[in-house]
Design a protein around this motif. Structure first.
Motif, PDB file in Angstrom:
ATOM      1  N   THR A   1     -36.142  20.866   1.304  1.00  0.00           N
ATOM      2  CA  THR A   1     -35.362  19.858   0.578  1.00  0.00           C
ATOM      3  C   THR A   1     -33.901  20.280   0.509  1.00  0.00           C
ATOM      4  OG1 THR A   1     -35.639  20.880  -1.609  1.00  0.00           O
ATOM      5  CG2 THR A   1     -37.317  19.288  -0.936  1.00  0.00           C
TER       6      THR A   1
ATOM      7  N   ASN B   1     -30.434  19.278  -2.143  1.00  0.00           N
ATOM      8  CA  ASN B   1     -30.178  18.577  -3.415  1.00  0.00           C
ATOM      9  C   ASN B   1     -28.687  18.291  -3.631  1.00  0.00           C
ATOM     10  OD1 ASN B   1     -29.045  21.006  -4.179  1.00  0.00           O
ATOM     11  ND2 ASN B   1     -30.770  21.624  -5.468  1.00  0.00           N
TER      12      ASN B   1
ATOM     13  N   HIS C   1     -34.092  14.738   0.917  1.00  0.00           N
ATOM     14  CA  HIS C   1     -32.908  14.857   0.051  1.00  0.00           C
ATOM     15  C   HIS C   1     -33.373  14.447  -1.341  1.00  0.00           C
ATOM     16  CE1 HIS C   1     -29.029  14.470  -1.738  1.00  0.00           C
ATOM     17  NE2 HIS C   1     -28.350  14.316  -0.614  1.00  0.00           N
TER      18      HIS C   1
ATOM     19  N   GLY D   1     -31.753  14.725  -4.091  1.00  0.00           N
ATOM     20  CA  GLY D   1     -30.672  14.366  -5.001  1.00  0.00           C
ATOM     21  C   GLY D   1     -30.495  12.852  -5.089  1.00  0.00           C
TER      22      GLY D   1
END
Ligand SMILES: [Cu+2]
Length: 169
Positions: free
Chosen positions: A53, A55, A79, A81
């Motif tokens: 991932t 962020n 992603h 975020g």
């Protein structure tokens, strides 16, 4: 000449077919031994699944990934975020051994229209597309030969924080 080529092709086909058959046989035997009465999800041999991932704090969740040589790597990249691709885009770019990561990052700056994937280089083994917050993608690739490989996010300025090592054992 044409005939010669045909003969060669036929011979090659025969050889490769023989090899395949043997392989299949081996697999089948292995299955029998491992077979259980209840069907269940099993880890497929020769496949490594990786969940990576990025962020909004410009961080990968992993800075170290280990896989086996020759494995098929199924990489899910997400992603996690909220920020958009234009300001906090993330990708995963796996670089060939000996690539200068900082130099590569510099080069990538010039390729905004290509999501910061330089077209001028052969240093990339594989890469994902650029993601914005909440997006997810998956790529599959063959693990390269044993050794250490750098991976980065090529979005401007991210390489300093978003980098890691893929170790192939
Ligand atoms: Cu990034």
């Amino acid at each position: 000449m044409k005939r010669l080529i045909m003969m060669f092709v036929t011979a090659t086909l025969l050889v490769s077919c023989g090899g395949e058959a043997k392989k299949e046989e081996g697999k089948a035997n292995g299955m029998k031994i491992n077979q259980t009465t209840e069907p269940k999800e099993e880890k497929v041999e020769g496949v490594t699944e990786v969940y990576l991932t990025g962020n909004d704090q410009m961080k990968f969740n992993k800075n170290q990934i280990t896989v086996n040589a020759g494995d098929e790597v199924v990489l899910t990249f997400e992603h996690v975020g909220k920020l958009p691709k234009e300001t906090m885009g993330h990708n995963f770019v796996l670089l060939k051994k000996g690539t200068d990561v900082q130099e590569f990052g510099q080069e990538a700056l010039e390729y905004k229209d290509n999501d910061y994937i330089p077209e001028s280089t052969d240093a990339i083994i594989v890469h994902t597309k650029m993601l914005g917050g909440g997006e997810k993608t998956e790529i599959t690739f063959q693990a390269p030969e044993k050794g250490s490989y750098d991976y980065i996010c090529s979005f401007p300025g991210h390489v300093a924080l978003m980098n890691g090592t893929l170790t192939v054992e």
